[in-house]
Write a protein that holds these residues in place. Sequence first.
Motif, PDB file in Angstrom:
ATOM      1  N   GLY A 119       0.637  -1.251   0.214  1.00  0.00           N
ATOM      2  CA  GLY A 119      -0.199   0.181   0.142  1.00  0.00           C
ATOM      3  C   GLY A 119       0.569   1.195  -0.065  1.00  0.00           C
ATOM      4  O   GLY A 119       0.689   2.379   0.784  1.00  0.00           O
ATOM      5  N   ILE A 120       2.074   0.786  -0.342  1.00  0.00           N
ATOM      6  CA  ILE A 120       2.707   2.658  -0.430  1.00  0.00           C
ATOM      7  C   ILE A 120       2.820   3.247  -1.506  1.00  0.00           C
ATOM      8  O   ILE A 120       2.323   3.466  -2.727  1.00  0.00           O
ATOM      9  CB  ILE A 120       3.890   2.065  -1.045  1.00  0.00           C
ATOM     10  N   GLU A 121       2.242   5.082  -0.778  1.00  0.00           N
ATOM     11  CA  GLU A 121       1.805   5.315  -2.221  1.00  0.00           C
ATOM     12  C   GLU A 121       2.942   6.337  -2.669  1.00  0.00           C
ATOM     13  O   GLU A 121       3.005   6.914  -3.865  1.00  0.00           O
ATOM     14  CB  GLU A 121       0.557   6.776  -2.122  1.00  0.00           C
ATOM     15  N   VAL A 122       4.219   6.708  -2.154  1.00  0.00           N
ATOM     16  CA  VAL A 122       4.879   7.349  -2.877  1.00  0.00           C
ATOM     17  C   VAL A 122       6.985   6.220  -1.317  1.00  0.00           C
ATOM     18  O   VAL A 122       6.759   6.447  -0.783  1.00  0.00           O
ATOM     19  CB  VAL A 122       5.557   8.805  -1.361  1.00  0.00           C
ATOM     20  N   LEU A 123       7.484   5.638  -2.566  1.00  0.00           N
ATOM     21  CA  LEU A 123       8.622   5.709  -2.322  1.00  0.00           C
ATOM     22  C   LEU A 123       9.741   6.728  -2.625  1.00  0.00           C
ATOM     23  O   LEU A 123      10.522   7.261  -3.557  1.00  0.00           O
ATOM     24  CB  LEU A 123       8.338   4.436  -3.054  1.00  0.00           C
ATOM     25  N   LEU A 124      10.316   7.208  -1.642  1.00  0.00           N
ATOM     26  CA  LEU A 124      12.098   7.810  -0.926  1.00  0.00           C
ATOM     27  C   LEU A 124      13.188   7.096  -2.037  1.00  0.00           C
ATOM     28  O   LEU A 124      12.855   5.903  -1.150  1.00  0.00           O
ATOM     29  CB  LEU A 124      11.859   8.549   0.075  1.00  0.00           C
ATOM     30  N   THR A 125      13.881   7.687  -2.343  1.00  0.00           N
ATOM     31  CA  THR A 125      15.096   7.625  -2.893  1.00  0.00           C
ATOM     32  C   THR A 125      15.884   7.967  -2.413  1.00  0.00           C
ATOM     33  O   THR A 125      16.280   9.489  -2.214  1.00  0.00           O
ATOM     34  CB  THR A 125      15.517   7.285  -4.083  1.00  0.00           C
ATOM     35  N   GLY A 126      17.133   8.294  -1.725  1.00  0.00           N
ATOM     36  CA  GLY A 126      18.539   8.642  -1.619  1.00  0.00           C
ATOM     37  C   GLY A 126      19.299   9.214  -3.209  1.00  0.00           C
ATOM     38  O   GLY A 126      20.664   9.151  -2.879  1.00  0.00           O
ATOM     39  N   ASP A 127      18.287   9.102  -4.321  1.00  0.00           N
ATOM     40  CA  ASP A 127      19.566   8.509  -5.258  1.00  0.00           C
ATOM     41  C   ASP A 127      19.651  10.684  -4.835  1.00  0.00           C
ATOM     42  O   ASP A 127      19.282  11.461  -4.826  1.00  0.00           O
ATOM     43  CB  ASP A 127      18.990   9.847  -6.674  1.00  0.00           C
ATOM     44  N   GLY A 128      21.086  11.371  -5.144  1.00  0.00           N
ATOM     45  CA  GLY A 128      21.429  12.793  -5.510  1.00  0.00           C
ATOM     46  C   GLY A 128      22.417  12.947  -4.263  1.00  0.00           C
ATOM     47  O   GLY A 128      22.756  13.806  -3.887  1.00  0.00           O
ATOM     48  N   GLY A 129      22.245  11.679  -3.100  1.00  0.00           N
ATOM     49  CA  GLY A 129      23.334  11.834  -1.767  1.00  0.00           C
ATOM     50  C   GLY A 129      24.602  12.113  -2.160  1.00  0.00           C
ATOM     51  O   GLY A 129      24.927  12.801  -1.642  1.00  0.00           O
ATOM     52  N   ASP A 130      24.694  11.444  -2.975  1.00  0.00           N
ATOM     53  CA  ASP A 130      26.696  11.441  -3.856  1.00  0.00           C
ATOM     54  C   ASP A 130      26.510  12.851  -4.055  1.00  0.00           C
ATOM     55  O   ASP A 130      28.038  13.555  -3.934  1.00  0.00           O
ATOM     56  CB  ASP A 130      27.000  10.602  -4.531  1.00  0.00           C
ATOM     57  N   ASN A 131      25.617  13.425  -4.919  1.00  0.00           N
ATOM     58  CA  ASN A 131      26.229  14.956  -5.113  1.00  0.00           C
ATOM     59  C   ASN A 131      26.606  16.086  -3.626  1.00  0.00           C
ATOM     60  O   ASN A 131      27.261  16.702  -3.487  1.00  0.00           O
ATOM     61  CB  ASN A 131      25.305  15.455  -5.876  1.00  0.00           C
ATOM     62  N   LEU A 132      25.031  15.372  -3.309  1.00  0.00           N
ATOM     63  CA  LEU A 132      25.488  16.301  -2.018  1.00  0.00           C
ATOM     64  C   LEU A 132      25.888  16.546  -0.922  1.00  0.00           C
ATOM     65  O   LEU A 132      26.805  17.274   0.104  1.00  0.00           O
ATOM     66  CB  LEU A 132      24.018  16.706  -1.352  1.00  0.00           C
ATOM     67  N   PHE A 133      27.024  15.103  -0.176  1.00  0.00           N
ATOM     68  CA  PHE A 133      27.742  15.110   0.302  1.00  0.00           C
ATOM     69  C   PHE A 133      28.928  14.970   0.021  1.00  0.00           C
ATOM     70  O   PHE A 133      29.942  14.788   0.708  1.00  0.00           O
ATOM     71  CB  PHE A 133      27.141  13.536   1.017  1.00  0.00           C
TER      72      PHE A 133
END
Length: 378
Positions: A209-223
């Motif tokens: 029943g998950i409606e929104v799935l969050l990913t960690g994409d972009g973390g390499d750029n920010l950190f």
Amino acid sequence: MKEDNIKQPGVSFINLNTGEKFQDIWDILQTGGWRKLIPENIEYNNLKGVLKRSEWKPVVEDILPIYTGMSWNAATKTATDPVYIPRKLTPGMQTMMKAAESFFKKYEGKNIGVQLSGGLDSSIIIGLMHYLGIPFHLIGMSTTRYEFRTERYVQQKLQEWTDNSILIDYEQYLPMSNLENIPPYQYPDLLALNYGSENAMARECKKQGIEVLLTGDGGDNLFAEPIPVNHSECTWIPQVFSDPWSADIVYAPYGVELVPFYAEPGIMDAVYNLRLGQNEDNAKLWARDFFKEFLPEELVNYTYCADFWGLYIDGLQQALPKVRELFKKAWELTGHPHFSKTAEKELFEQDLLHAKKEMYQVLEARVALAVWLDALHR
């Protein structure tokens, strides 16, 4: 090609000759536009990489994809990816938490999932949600391979923070698996080669029943990237943190919105000001220390790097019989020398266990093109 083709709002198209814009190119494909292939361009594009997609060349003659967030310059006939210019904020934990709370508030009342990789970037998202008392599900791919022993341990620890989690056996959904079940889509895309694992996660999201799935994409750029003191010199391109092909083709049909947490403007602003003037930090030592109260100690006190080569090469080896069938079909459809018996032999009689990045990039680009042709004509 079928009448009930999946919508792809994450991409539009432009004819480089006429300047005409299209929300979709299904009509062009239906009338044989798929025949106008330039296979060497998908190889060129893959070698360039997604961070330089403004330099990509059309894989279908005269038709260039314009992904969400890109800008089109009619005078130069080029598509560009504007960089993000962060706002100047007072750095501190309060600023970071305010940005995180603002982000999560947008999805209040929805069932939120997080991709559980066992890596730092997604673990920070999970840690923040756990701290803020926001209910969440965890969905991830896991393997018993030795080189993923740390990720697996972290995954298990994070699973203790929620009653709603599931780890899927990666060995059953290796790269290049399940290629024969990809639905038709409009433009060749390398991300299609990960359809097996992404589809497995999408199906589990539906079950949970998950409606929104969050990913960690972009973390390499920010950190990890160096942070210039001058905000206008920021090099982040947040629109490439997202995965429009998987979002549209894989997750949306199951009613799941795929969202990259680190592409959120408030999160980028907060991290940029916190890391102002810092040098490259590939081990992400700053992030491990700053977010330490939200993380398992294994992510704070130790650094490690996952090696996916074994998964990728095993996926290729297992998929070879199917890939050869796809090349044969591509040759029958197009007669293009890139799919001839000679080309196939040259490509697959190389030492595939030799971990040479450029060789593999050419190979996967050629396979991705054959996969697209097959999906259109199945």
